[in-house]
Design a protein around this motif. Sequence first.
Motif, PDB file in Angstrom:
ATOM      1  N   ALA A 166       0.827  -1.162  -0.100  1.00 43.25           N
ATOM      2  CA  ALA A 166      -0.148   0.023  -0.246  1.00 43.25           C
ATOM      3  C   ALA A 166       1.039   1.285  -0.068  1.00 43.25           C
ATOM      4  O   ALA A 166       1.748   1.242   0.903  1.00 43.25           O
ATOM      5  N   ALA A 167       0.644   2.146  -0.948  1.00 46.47           N
ATOM      6  CA  ALA A 167       1.132   3.380  -0.965  1.00 46.47           C
ATOM      7  C   ALA A 167       0.982   4.333   0.131  1.00 46.47           C
ATOM      8  O   ALA A 167       1.928   5.244   0.586  1.00 46.47           O
ATOM      9  N   ASP A 168      -0.125   4.110   0.692  1.00 42.16           N
ATOM     10  CA  ASP A 168      -0.673   5.197   1.612  1.00 42.16           C
ATOM     11  C   ASP A 168      -1.339   3.933   2.831  1.00 42.16           C
ATOM     12  O   ASP A 168      -2.138   3.288   2.279  1.00 42.16           O
ATOM     13  N   PRO A 169      -1.106   4.213   4.055  1.00 40.08           N
ATOM     14  CA  PRO A 169      -1.598   3.489   5.040  1.00 40.08           C
ATOM     15  C   PRO A 169      -3.530   3.442   4.833  1.00 40.08           C
ATOM     16  O   PRO A 169      -3.889   2.500   5.158  1.00 40.08           O
ATOM     17  N   ALA A 170      -4.044   4.521   4.357  1.00 40.47           N
ATOM     18  CA  ALA A 170      -5.190   4.395   4.170  1.00 40.47           C
ATOM     19  C   ALA A 170      -5.802   3.574   3.149  1.00 40.47           C
ATOM     20  O   ALA A 170      -6.796   3.210   3.000  1.00 40.47           O
ATOM     21  N   ASP A 171      -4.739   3.205   2.213  1.00 38.66           N
ATOM     22  CA  ASP A 171      -5.281   2.220   1.144  1.00 38.66           C
ATOM     23  C   ASP A 171      -5.684   0.843   1.794  1.00 38.66           C
ATOM     24  O   ASP A 171      -6.433  -0.097   1.125  1.00 38.66           O
ATOM     25  N   ALA A 172      -4.957   0.404   2.835  1.00 42.87           N
ATOM     26  CA  ALA A 172      -5.418  -0.722   3.529  1.00 42.87           C
ATOM     27  C   ALA A 172      -6.733  -0.950   4.128  1.00 42.87           C
ATOM     28  O   ALA A 172      -7.516  -1.468   4.092  1.00 42.87           O
ATOM     29  N   ASP A 173      -7.166   0.577   4.698  1.00 43.53           N
ATOM     30  CA  ASP A 173      -8.615   0.601   5.175  1.00 43.53           C
ATOM     31  C   ASP A 173      -9.362   0.466   4.079  1.00 43.53           C
ATOM     32  O   ASP A 173     -10.487   0.064   4.252  1.00 43.53           O
ATOM     33  N   ARG A 174      -8.918   1.123   2.771  1.00 40.40           N
ATOM     34  CA  ARG A 174      -9.990   1.308   1.867  1.00 40.40           C
ATOM     35  C   ARG A 174     -10.216  -0.234   1.345  1.00 40.40           C
ATOM     36  O   ARG A 174     -11.077  -0.604   1.019  1.00 40.40           O
ATOM     37  N   LEU A 175      -9.032  -1.033   1.065  1.00 42.11           N
ATOM     38  CA  LEU A 175      -8.984  -2.547   0.834  1.00 42.11           C
ATOM     39  C   LEU A 175      -9.987  -3.198   1.655  1.00 42.11           C
ATOM     40  O   LEU A 175     -10.975  -3.897   1.341  1.00 42.11           O
ATOM     41  N   ARG A 176      -9.825  -2.765   2.956  1.00 42.13           N
ATOM     42  CA  ARG A 176     -10.671  -3.759   4.105  1.00 42.13           C
ATOM     43  C   ARG A 176     -12.137  -3.335   3.790  1.00 42.13           C
ATOM     44  O   ARG A 176     -13.008  -4.324   3.947  1.00 42.13           O
ATOM     45  N   ALA A 177     -12.369  -2.167   3.481  1.00 40.06           N
ATOM     46  CA  ALA A 177     -13.784  -1.796   3.416  1.00 40.06           C
ATOM     47  C   ALA A 177     -14.390  -2.357   2.228  1.00 40.06           C
ATOM     48  O   ALA A 177     -15.595  -3.023   1.960  1.00 40.06           O
ATOM     49  N   LEU A 178     -13.643  -2.516   1.146  1.00 40.89           N
ATOM     50  CA  LEU A 178     -14.061  -3.084  -0.273  1.00 40.89           C
ATOM     51  C   LEU A 178     -14.069  -4.493  -0.042  1.00 40.89           C
ATOM     52  O   LEU A 178     -15.174  -5.028  -0.578  1.00 40.89           O
ATOM     53  N   LEU A 179     -13.283  -4.925   0.763  1.00 40.67           N
ATOM     54  CA  LEU A 179     -13.555  -6.738   0.943  1.00 40.67           C
ATOM     55  C   LEU A 179     -14.662  -6.547   1.897  1.00 40.67           C
ATOM     56  O   LEU A 179     -15.458  -7.745   1.803  1.00 40.67           O
ATOM     57  N   ASP A 180     -14.959  -6.110   2.706  1.00 43.77           N
ATOM     58  CA  ASP A 180     -16.234  -6.164   3.631  1.00 43.77           C
ATOM     59  C   ASP A 180     -17.284  -6.036   2.704  1.00 43.77           C
ATOM     60  O   ASP A 180     -18.445  -6.744   3.116  1.00 43.77           O
ATOM     61  N   GLY A 181     -17.304  -5.203   2.039  1.00 36.27           N
ATOM     62  CA  GLY A 181     -18.502  -5.063   1.084  1.00 36.27           C
ATOM     63  C   GLY A 181     -18.855  -6.357   0.089  1.00 36.27           C
ATOM     64  O   GLY A 181     -20.035  -6.523  -0.461  1.00 36.27           O
TER      65      GLY A 181
END
Length: 186
Positions: A166-181
């Motif tokens: 992840a280029a930005d730590p927020a990308d991991a959070d975005r990925l988690r949200a995408l996977l949760d959906g």
Amino acid sequence: MTAEQAAEQTAEQAVEKREADVVLEYELRRADLVDAVRLILRKRRSGLIFRPPFVIVLGLLGVALAVLDAVNGDGGGTFGLAVAAYAVVLYLWPHLAARGSLKALQHQGRVRVTVGGTGVRMAGAQAESTMAWGNFGSYGESERVFVLRSPDRAGRCATVIAKAGAADPADADRLRALLDGRLSRV
């Protein structure tokens, strides 16, 4: 709507789609794969035997049986040593499996993973693949990786996505949200 307006709208939609995608670039490391193997084993029904408390108790039981056999003079404690050796193999299994997997994957070099609304796209030096969300049944997360598991009950096949990409730590959070959906979390 004119053709120019339609083309402009299509271009805007493509930009929005790319912005919603999460892109990670990384080279898999042994520690990432060890984490992934541990996570996969822990989530299986048979995963109990790989948990550290079980392995420790099994190892101590094996040593105790070997010592007891040696004290009683019953042939050197072969059974106890075999139980202790089995505990060592259980402890080392994630490392051994990760080592083998890494050898098989190293030729890919740096991998670019794009996770979006349609699924997961992985591109390496030697291959490129696109997998729709139907190829996955659930996902798990550890400190180092996301593991997307196959839809079969045991989750035997898995796609490993390293958080280090992840280029930005927020990308991991975005990925988690995408996977949760899209997938259930195990």
